[in-house]
Design a protein around this motif. Structure first.
Motif, PDB file in Angstrom:
ATOM      1  N   UNK A 143       0.804  -1.229   0.000  1.00 26.03           N
ATOM      2  CA  UNK A 143       0.000   0.000   0.000  1.00 26.03           C
ATOM      3  C   UNK A 143       0.833   1.274   0.000  1.00 26.03           C
ATOM      4  N   UNK A 144       2.121   1.162  -0.265  1.00 25.90           N
ATOM      5  CA  UNK A 144       2.954   2.357  -0.405  1.00 25.90           C
ATOM      6  C   UNK A 144       2.942   2.769  -1.871  1.00 25.90           C
ATOM      7  N   UNK A 145       2.502   3.988  -2.164  1.00 25.82           N
ATOM      8  CA  UNK A 145       2.383   4.377  -3.579  1.00 25.82           C
ATOM      9  C   UNK A 145       3.735   4.740  -4.188  1.00 25.82           C
ATOM     10  N   UNK A 146       3.770   4.655  -5.508  1.00 24.45           N
ATOM     11  CA  UNK A 146       4.952   5.118  -6.231  1.00 24.45           C
ATOM     12  C   UNK A 146       5.028   6.631  -6.115  1.00 24.45           C
ATOM     13  N   UNK A 147       6.160   7.199  -6.488  1.00 21.82           N
ATOM     14  CA  UNK A 147       6.372   8.630  -6.310  1.00 21.82           C
ATOM     15  C   UNK A 147       5.512   9.468  -7.247  1.00 21.82           C
ATOM     16  N   UNK A 148       5.443   9.088  -8.522  1.00 26.47           N
ATOM     17  CA  UNK A 148       4.761   9.931  -9.511  1.00 26.47           C
ATOM     18  C   UNK A 148       3.397   9.404  -9.920  1.00 26.47           C
ATOM     19  N   UNK A 149       3.112   8.150  -9.618  1.00 25.88           N
ATOM     20  CA  UNK A 149       1.835   7.537 -10.015  1.00 25.88           C
ATOM     21  C   UNK A 149       1.241   6.861  -8.786  1.00 25.88           C
ATOM     22  N   UNK A 150      -0.053   6.878  -8.678  1.00 28.13           N
ATOM     23  CA  UNK A 150      -0.729   6.259  -7.538  1.00 28.13           C
ATOM     24  C   UNK A 150      -0.897   4.755  -7.742  1.00 28.13           C
ATOM     25  N   UNK A 151       0.203   4.071  -8.012  1.00 20.16           N
ATOM     26  CA  UNK A 151       0.202   2.616  -8.127  1.00 20.16           C
ATOM     27  C   UNK A 151       0.924   2.045  -6.928  1.00 20.16           C
ATOM     28  N   UNK A 152       0.539   0.850  -6.548  1.00 22.10           N
ATOM     29  CA  UNK A 152       1.133   0.196  -5.387  1.00 22.10           C
ATOM     30  C   UNK A 152       2.557  -0.265  -5.719  1.00 22.10           C
ATOM     31  N   UNK A 153       3.513   0.199  -4.938  1.00 23.25           N
ATOM     32  CA  UNK A 153       4.922  -0.124  -5.167  1.00 23.25           C
ATOM     33  C   UNK A 153       5.229  -1.603  -4.926  1.00 23.25           C
ATOM     34  N   UNK A 154       4.443  -2.256  -4.099  1.00 23.16           N
ATOM     35  CA  UNK A 154       4.743  -3.650  -3.754  1.00 23.16           C
ATOM     36  C   UNK A 154       4.616  -4.585  -4.953  1.00 23.16           C
ATOM     37  N   UNK A 155       3.826  -4.196  -5.967  1.00 14.89           N
ATOM     38  CA  UNK A 155       3.682  -5.050  -7.153  1.00 14.89           C
ATOM     39  C   UNK A 155       5.025  -5.274  -7.842  1.00 14.89           C
ATOM     40  N   UNK A 156       5.857  -4.245  -7.851  1.00 18.91           N
ATOM     41  CA  UNK A 156       7.179  -4.356  -8.465  1.00 18.91           C
ATOM     42  C   UNK A 156       8.021  -5.385  -7.710  1.00 18.91           C
ATOM     43  N   UNK A 157       7.930  -5.354  -6.385  1.00 18.27           N
ATOM     44  CA  UNK A 157       8.724  -6.280  -5.591  1.00 18.27           C
ATOM     45  C   UNK A 157       8.165  -7.696  -5.636  1.00 18.27           C
ATOM     46  N   UNK A 158       6.870  -7.830  -5.893  1.00 14.50           N
ATOM     47  CA  UNK A 158       6.311  -9.170  -6.084  1.00 14.50           C
ATOM     48  C   UNK A 158       6.829  -9.765  -7.393  1.00 14.50           C
ATOM     49  N   UNK A 159       7.093  -8.919  -8.374  1.00 13.93           N
ATOM     50  CA  UNK A 159       7.687  -9.412  -9.620  1.00 13.93           C
ATOM     51  C   UNK A 159       9.124  -9.880  -9.352  1.00 13.93           C
ATOM     52  N   UNK A 160       9.868  -9.125  -8.528  1.00 13.67           N
ATOM     53  CA  UNK A 160      11.222  -9.554  -8.152  1.00 13.67           C
ATOM     54  C   UNK A 160      11.158 -10.872  -7.377  1.00 13.67           C
ATOM     55  N   UNK A 161      10.155 -11.008  -6.517  1.00 21.37           N
ATOM     56  CA  UNK A 161       9.944 -12.267  -5.790  1.00 21.37           C
ATOM     57  C   UNK A 161       9.716 -13.414  -6.769  1.00 21.37           C
TER      58      UNK A 161
END
Length: 197
Positions: A143-161
């Motif tokens: 639930x932490x948003x990206x800096x410039x867009x209101x997207x959930x930052x955790x999705x990026x880390x789930x891709x790394x996972x």
């Protein structure tokens, strides 16, 4: 004291036109083999082209339109994450990560086989452990948003996972193949030359 360096005459390499034509004709008879590519290869390629498009859009809006889109830089960086970690799964599958195999040239077969198997097992355990750490981090930034867009930052880390899980699974696959054939790329690198061609 001035150093005098003699220039050696270099004769240009000449290729007969017939040889050049023959090389092009031979190239035309090679069929493209896409069977060596797997799902992670295509996924990585998709993220790579998304990143390339975002970088081009950033360049175009900044230097041609003189009005940069701020979100392109952040998304390009976030596209680099799956390119790296899913691309790493590709390297695990093909045994293409950097490795040092000089020791295996001097070891007898049995100790070399045992050490190579230990490396395979430790590599798999490492990828599984890092996957666990990345999952914990993805939950922590939920639930932490990206800096410039209101997207959930955790999705990026789930891709790394997912990339690390895929690396662990591919590592299990490579370990099994190494065990079945009785050697790994560490022990016989010459057996793997040209495998991907």
């Amino acid at each position: 004291m001035s150093a005098h360096v003699e220039s050696l005459p270099h004769a240009p390499i000449e290729v007969a036109p017939e040889e050049l034509v023959k090389s092009f004709e031979e190239a035309d008879h090679h069929a493209a083999d896409l069977s060596i590519y797997s799902a992670e290869d295509w996924l990585c390629l998709g993220f790579f082209w998304a990143m390339t498009t975002l970088v081009f859009l950033q360049f175009f809006t900044r230097y041609v339109m003189n009005d940069s889109f701020a979100w392109t830089e952040e998304l390009a960086v976030y596209c680099l994450i799956p390119v790296v970690f899913i691309g790493s799964a590709m390297c695990v599958r093909r045994s293409r990560h950097i490795q040092v195999n000089i020791l295996y040239r001097y070891l007898p077969h049995r100790p070399a086989r045992m050490l190579s198997t230990a490396v395979d097992v430790l590599r798999t355990l490492f990828f599984a452990y890092v996957a666990l750490l990345v999952a914990r981090f993805a939950v922590a930034v939920n639930n932490e948003p990206m800096t410039t867009i209101e997207w959930n930052k955790s999705h990026v880390y789930w891709i790394a996972f997912a990339g690390f899980v895929l690396m662990a699974l591919r590592s299990v696959q490579v370990t099994w193949l190494n065990w079945r054939q009785g050697y790994s790329i560490l022990e016989k690198p010459e057996a793997f030359d040209g495998v991907d061609e």
